[in-house]
Design an enzyme around this catalytic site. Structure first.
Site, short mmCIF file in Angstrom:
data_model
loop_
_atom_site.label_atom_id
_atom_site.label_comp_id
_atom_site.label_asym_id
_atom_site.label_seq_id
_atom_site.Cartn_x
_atom_site.Cartn_y
_atom_site.Cartn_z
N HIS A 74 7.62 -16.71 -37.01
CA HIS A 74 8.51 -16.93 -38.12
C HIS A 74 9.95 -16.90 -37.90
CE1 HIS A 74 4.48 -14.80 -39.07
NE2 HIS A 74 4.43 -15.60 -39.93
N ASP A 91 -1.76 4.43 5.00
CA ASP A 91 -2.80 3.98 5.62
C ASP A 91 -2.65 3.19 6.87
OD1 ASP A 91 -5.50 3.38 6.44
OD2 ASP A 91 -6.12 3.44 4.37
N HIS A 112 -5.79 1.81 8.69
CA HIS A 112 -6.66 0.47 8.68
C HIS A 112 -6.04 -0.76 9.47
CE1 HIS A 112 -3.35 -0.78 6.09
NE2 HIS A 112 -4.08 -1.94 5.77
N HIS A 115 -6.75 -5.32 10.08
CA HIS A 115 -5.87 -6.17 10.38
C HIS A 115 -5.81 -6.70 11.99
CE1 HIS A 115 -4.27 -6.15 6.61
NE2 HIS A 115 -3.79 -4.91 6.77
N ASP A 174 -6.50 -7.37 3.05
CA ASP A 174 -6.33 -5.91 2.05
C ASP A 174 -7.00 -6.26 0.86
OD1 ASP A 174 -4.81 -4.50 3.77
OD2 ASP A 174 -2.87 -5.35 3.09
S1 FES Z 1 8.69 -13.40 -36.67
FE1 FES Z 1 6.45 -13.05 -37.58
S2 FES Z 1 5.40 -12.32 -35.82
FE2 FES Z 1 7.64 -12.62 -34.98
FE LIG Z 2 -3.22 -3.77 5.05
#
Ligand code: FES
Ligand SMILES: [Fe+2]
Length: 460
Positions: A107, A207, A210, A215, A364
């Protein structure tokens, strides 16, 4: 329904080593995380260099709340919830940009760069001039900067950002307080993964276990410090450090003092040259220890969901999307005074390893999805998880804040303390209670074992 007082306290064991798998799976626990972790912690937003001018903005999340971070006309940074006070629509749909105001699509209500409601169409004619615009601004968050890194919290009771980063700030200064400071290159790469966010936060907090296994193939390609641990044949050389408020990291050093990084070829050479050229000035300004930490590969997590790797220079936020899904946001971490072409080289390594199709990111992600989704099984879910590596071997250090594993970086000390803090936060009613629980924990921290130990630690 979970009984908060009885059941929640048992989800993570006293020392953090054993966890009920529901903390990685359960919707009800996730709702509590939104309330008690994400609505109360300091959460990483972006870097100041990403929004340098008045009107610049960046849209992100704090927990699951959509948030706008904007630089106001007076140069200050504000953060507010990206949802119109009228019928709730998102007032900004762009990832980033520059505006004079945020105008709602529905709006046309218009909000200023500080989130205040500035204009309402037909204010006199349809609202008869009776609308109180001062009460209808966008919900604000507190914003603070640590050396240009912007964090926000919704909790007015939360300690200041430096108090929250606490001991970790001392460590962060190893690369954030260098001449010129550090910054991030954006925009962030965004990837969705079906996993619980804590598996990633734990993985980055410490970690190394791992790295040589998950890897292994990537280690062959990348070489350097990762090649040394390929196949889990030996622990990573360095320290694992856990600081208060659940933060922590690994610092992996090379014994000969050369520069460890995950860069390759020309980029590795340029990066190492840069680090070596800065070591002396950093030692003068920040002391020997932080100069040593500056020349290390880090994997780190700032509680709860911000992680980074130095030496590969990826900076991440684990954006939560429920208990079983997250969005991984990835920036590139560089020093401001680096030449532009070096910054771009570092971005290249980051994208190659931790970008959307990164060499290491994919490895990962697959593990984390497995960790999460096996809990779909009713019987599976009843078996707790175990992070007991190195339990009892942590100690305090005469020169370094927090609790440390100084034998090697391969440990689960930081996992345990991350999960312990998670548990303290999820059980606590207020920030006073959280801080008191942290003090109690600090009082039980071990000290260096002996004078010889202290001397050895000082010599390291
Ligand atoms: S102006 Fe109506 S929802 Fe933002
Ligand atoms: Fe990793």
């Amino acid at each position: 329904m979970l009984d908060v007082n009885k059941e929640l306290r048992g989800l993570v064991s006293e020392d953090g080593a054993v966890q009920d798998r529901r903390i990685y799976w359960d919707q009800e626990i996730f709702e509590l995380e939104l309330e008690r972790i994400f609505a109360r912690s300091w959460l990483f937003l972006t870097h100041e260099s990403q929004i340098p001018n008045p009107g610049d903005f960046f849209t992100t999340y704090m927990g699951q709340d959509r948030v706008i971070v904007a630089r106001a006309a007076d140069g200050t940074v504000k953060a507010f919830v990206n949802s119109c006070a009228h019928r709730g629509n998102q007032v900004c749909y762009a990832d980033s940009g520059n505006v004079r105001s945020f105008v709602c699509n529905y709006h046309g209500w218009a909000y200023g760069l500080d989130g205040s409601l500035a204009g309402v169409p037909l204010e006199k004619e349809a609202y008869y001039g009776e609308i109180n615009k001062s009460e209808l601004g966008l919900i604000p968050a507190r914003v603070e900067s640590y050396r240009g890194f912007l964090f926000g919290t919704f909790d007015p009771q939360a300690p200041s950002l430096p108090e929250y980063l606490a001991e970790m700030a001392w460590y962060l200064d190893s690369f954030m307080a260098v001449p010129g400071g550090a910054e991030l290159l954006g925009p962030p790469i965004k990837v969705r993964i079906k996993a619980n966010w804590k598996f990633f936060a734990e993985n980055f907090i410490g970690d190394w276990y791992h790295v040589g296994w998950t890897h292994a193939a990537g280690c062959t390609v990348i070489g350097g410090v990762t090649a040394a641990v390929k196949g889990n044949v030996r622990p990573a050389p360095g320290y694992q450090i856990s600081t208060n408020f659940g933060h922590g990291f690994n610092a992996a050093f090379l014994p000969d003092g050369s520069v460890p990084s995950l860069h390759q070829g020309e980029i590795e050479r340029r990066y190492a040259e840069w680090v070596k050229s800065r070591e002396k000035v950093i030692a003068q300004e920040l002391g020997e220890w932080r100069s040593k930490l500056y020349n290390a590969v880090w994997d780190a997590t700032i509680f709860p969901n911000c992680s980074f790797l130095r030496g590969i220079d990826t900076w991440k936020v684990w954006q939560v999307r429920g208990p079983r899904e997250l969005e991984v946001w990835t920036w590139t971490l560089v020093e401001k005074e680096m030449p532009d072409d070096l910054k771009e080289m570092i971005r290249h390594t980051n994208e190659k390893t931790f970008g959307a199709a990164g060499l290491l990111e994919g490895d990962d992600g697959e593990n984390m999805e497995g960790n999460t989704w096996t809990a779909e099984g009713y019987i599976t879910r009843k078996r707790p998880l175990y992070a007991g590596m190195g339990r009892g071997h942590e100690r305090s250090h005469p020169a370094l804040p927090g609790l440390l594993n100084t034998d090697q970086a391969t440990s689960e000390l930081a996992h345990r303390r991350f999960l312990k803090f998670w548990s303290q936060m999820i059980c606590a009613e207020s920030w006073d209670e959280i801080i008191e629980a942290q003090h109690r924990l600090a009082a039980t921290a071990p000290s260096p074992r002996s004078d010889e130990d202290r001397a050895a630690a000082m010599g390291k």
